[in-house]
Design a protein around this motif. Structure first.
Motif, PDB file in Angstrom:
ATOM      1  N   UNK A 106      35.869  64.291  89.233  1.00 47.50           N
ATOM      2  CA  UNK A 106      36.033  65.700  89.598  1.00 47.50           C
ATOM      3  C   UNK A 106      35.754  66.618  88.417  1.00 47.50           C
ATOM      4  N   UNK A 107      36.282  66.247  87.251  1.00 49.99           N
ATOM      5  CA  UNK A 107      36.089  67.074  86.058  1.00 49.99           C
ATOM      6  C   UNK A 107      34.620  67.150  85.674  1.00 49.99           C
ATOM      7  N   UNK A 108      33.932  66.031  85.755  1.00 48.38           N
ATOM      8  CA  UNK A 108      32.509  66.012  85.416  1.00 48.38           C
ATOM      9  C   UNK A 108      31.720  66.932  86.349  1.00 48.38           C
ATOM     10  N   UNK A 109      32.021  66.862  87.638  1.00 50.07           N
ATOM     11  CA  UNK A 109      31.329  67.711  88.607  1.00 50.07           C
ATOM     12  C   UNK A 109      31.626  69.192  88.346  1.00 50.07           C
ATOM     13  N   UNK A 110      32.867  69.507  88.017  1.00 48.16           N
ATOM     14  CA  UNK A 110      33.246  70.904  87.786  1.00 48.16           C
ATOM     15  C   UNK A 110      32.584  71.479  86.536  1.00 48.16           C
ATOM     16  N   UNK A 111      32.351  70.621  85.554  1.00 51.74           N
ATOM     17  CA  UNK A 111      31.847  71.090  84.254  1.00 51.74           C
ATOM     18  C   UNK A 111      30.332  71.022  84.109  1.00 51.74           C
ATOM     19  N   UNK A 112      29.638  70.641  85.157  1.00 56.95           N
ATOM     20  CA  UNK A 112      28.187  70.488  85.058  1.00 56.95           C
ATOM     21  C   UNK A 112      27.496  71.779  84.631  1.00 56.95           C
ATOM     22  N   UNK A 113      28.013  72.907  85.091  1.00 61.77           N
ATOM     23  CA  UNK A 113      27.399  74.189  84.757  1.00 61.77           C
ATOM     24  C   UNK A 113      28.171  74.926  83.666  1.00 61.77           C
ATOM     25  N   UNK A 124      30.209  64.284  78.566  1.00 61.02           N
ATOM     26  CA  UNK A 124      31.393  63.540  78.972  1.00 61.02           C
ATOM     27  C   UNK A 124      31.410  62.166  78.308  1.00 61.02           C
ATOM     28  N   UNK A 125      32.575  61.719  77.908  1.00 57.58           N
ATOM     29  CA  UNK A 125      32.757  60.370  77.358  1.00 57.58           C
ATOM     30  C   UNK A 125      34.237  60.035  77.433  1.00 57.58           C
ATOM     31  N   UNK A 126      34.606  58.842  76.997  1.00 61.40           N
ATOM     32  CA  UNK A 126      36.019  58.476  77.038  1.00 61.40           C
ATOM     33  C   UNK A 126      36.238  56.989  76.872  1.00 61.40           C
ATOM     34  N   UNK A 176      29.498  56.627  87.833  1.00 63.45           N
ATOM     35  CA  UNK A 176      28.463  57.610  87.543  1.00 63.45           C
ATOM     36  C   UNK A 176      28.752  58.461  86.326  1.00 63.45           C
ATOM     37  N   UNK A 177      29.626  57.977  85.422  1.00 64.20           N
ATOM     38  CA  UNK A 177      29.999  58.732  84.231  1.00 64.20           C
ATOM     39  C   UNK A 177      29.292  58.235  82.976  1.00 64.20           C
ATOM     40  N   UNK A 178      28.593  57.120  83.102  1.00 58.21           N
ATOM     41  CA  UNK A 178      27.873  56.551  81.959  1.00 58.21           C
ATOM     42  C   UNK A 178      26.661  55.789  82.466  1.00 58.21           C
ATOM     43  N   UNK A 179      25.676  55.661  81.595  1.00 56.39           N
ATOM     44  CA  UNK A 179      24.499  54.874  81.918  1.00 56.39           C
ATOM     45  C   UNK A 179      24.769  53.391  81.672  1.00 56.39           C
TER      46      UNK A 179
END
Length: 334
Positions: free
Chosen positions: A106-113, A142-144, A130-133
């Protein structure tokens, strides 16, 4: 970054000797605001949050000194998690710390822009989410840290404690990507230890009571994951297993404290500290989140609850549990 302006500058002008006397300015000190979005309320995620703040403090970023924390809990609801991260973006926080996979997504989607970095923790499979390759690099700002469960070690433990067991039940939430990927790992490895994995998927916390009772009647034991919805209703799962007279194995120490019989688990406070150290790098401008590969918590320790074993009349192998990192003689439910 937001600044706490501690500049003190004074310029004194006068006619004395025709000189200009000035007082030099003090150095600026950074201050930060972090929004922490935690998906559910249970021990392992609470420990992640505690460790995260400890890791920041060790790096010189301390709540109440140069750090403001805005904490929100989604109570296991993905829609609420999305609302929380959207709110953090609108408030213009310096960073979002997302605890557990649904909150991280959710955070990744919210912060895309938005130019707001996301640091996540307690994400079992960052690639699958879908948070890392595939190579571990970030897909964006994003990382963690990942709490990939020690599946092999857990299966070895169950086999050591239950030499005649044939089936292991796993209850999971169908919408949690972390659970789906972990179940696949169990399926792939179970055969090597002579186990069959019997899975039961639920959609909401309301489904757990019936699903747990049904599953407990089909298997020799239940193995709990870090599934946030299921862990939130752990006592319901334990009640069903106790009624059937079978043990429940946890995935970390808090679950064992709360009534699971044993676990080869990871230390979530240490995982949180590891995450806090990464967050400090980003906040201080030493690295961008997009440049940091996600990190995996390594190692597993044996935790045992003798009271849980006694409750179902299970005789533990004393020689095996002698090497446990910690043995609990009572069940603690907070």
């Amino acid at each position: 970054m937001k600044k706490r302006n501690m500049l003190l500058a004074a310029v004194l002008t006068g006619c004395m000797m025709g000189s200009l006397v000035s007082v030099p300015a003090m150095a600026e000190e950074d201050s930060y605001t972090i929004g922490i979005s935690q998906f559910a309320e249970h021990g392992s995620l609470d420990n992640c949050r505690e460790g995260f703040l400890e890791g920041l403090k060790e790096a010189g970023i301390e709540e109440g000194v140069n750090l403001e924390v805005i904490f929100e809990n989604a109570q296991s609801d993905t829609g609420t998690a999305s609302t929380i991260s959207d709110s953090f973006v609108s408030q213009g926080v310096d960073m979002i710390c997302a605890i557990a996979t649904p909150s991280a997504m959710s955070a990744y989607n919210s912060c895309m822009e938005a130019d707001i970095p996301v640091i996540y923790t307690a994400v079992s499979d960052p690639v699958g989410a879908g948070l890392a390759n595939e190579d571990g690099t970030s897909v964006g700002n994003i990382t963690g840290t990942a709490d990939q469960l020690p599946v092999e070690e857990q299966l070895q433990m169950i086999r050591a404690l239950m030499p005649d067991a044939e089936s292991i039940g796993i209850l999971y939430t169908t919408s949690e990507a972390n659970s789906l990927s972990t179940i696949e790992q169990y399926k792939q490895a179970a055969g090597e230890y002579g186990f069959e994995i019997v899975e039961s998927g639920i959609n909401t916390i309301a489904d757990i009571e019936m699903a747990a009772a049904d599953l407990a009647g089909k298997v020799d034991c239940i193995n709990n994951l870090t599934d946030n919805t299921v862990v939130s209703a752990l006592q319901t799962v334990l009640a069903a297993a106790n009624e059937a007279g079978i043990p429940v194995f946890g995935s970390e120490v808090e679950q064992v404290k709360n009534g699971c019989m044993a676990s080869m688990g990871i230390d979530y406070i240490e995982l949180g500290k590891q995450t806090g150290a990464m967050a400090a790098q980003v906040l201080k401008g030493e690295a961008a989140a997009s440049d940091l590969e996600y990190q995996v918590c390594s190692g597993a320790s044996l935790y045992v609850n003798t009271a849980a074993a006694e409750g179902i009349g299970f005789e533990l192998d004393e020689e095996y549990i002698a090497d446990a990192a910690e043995v609990f003689a009572e069940i603690t439910v907070e």
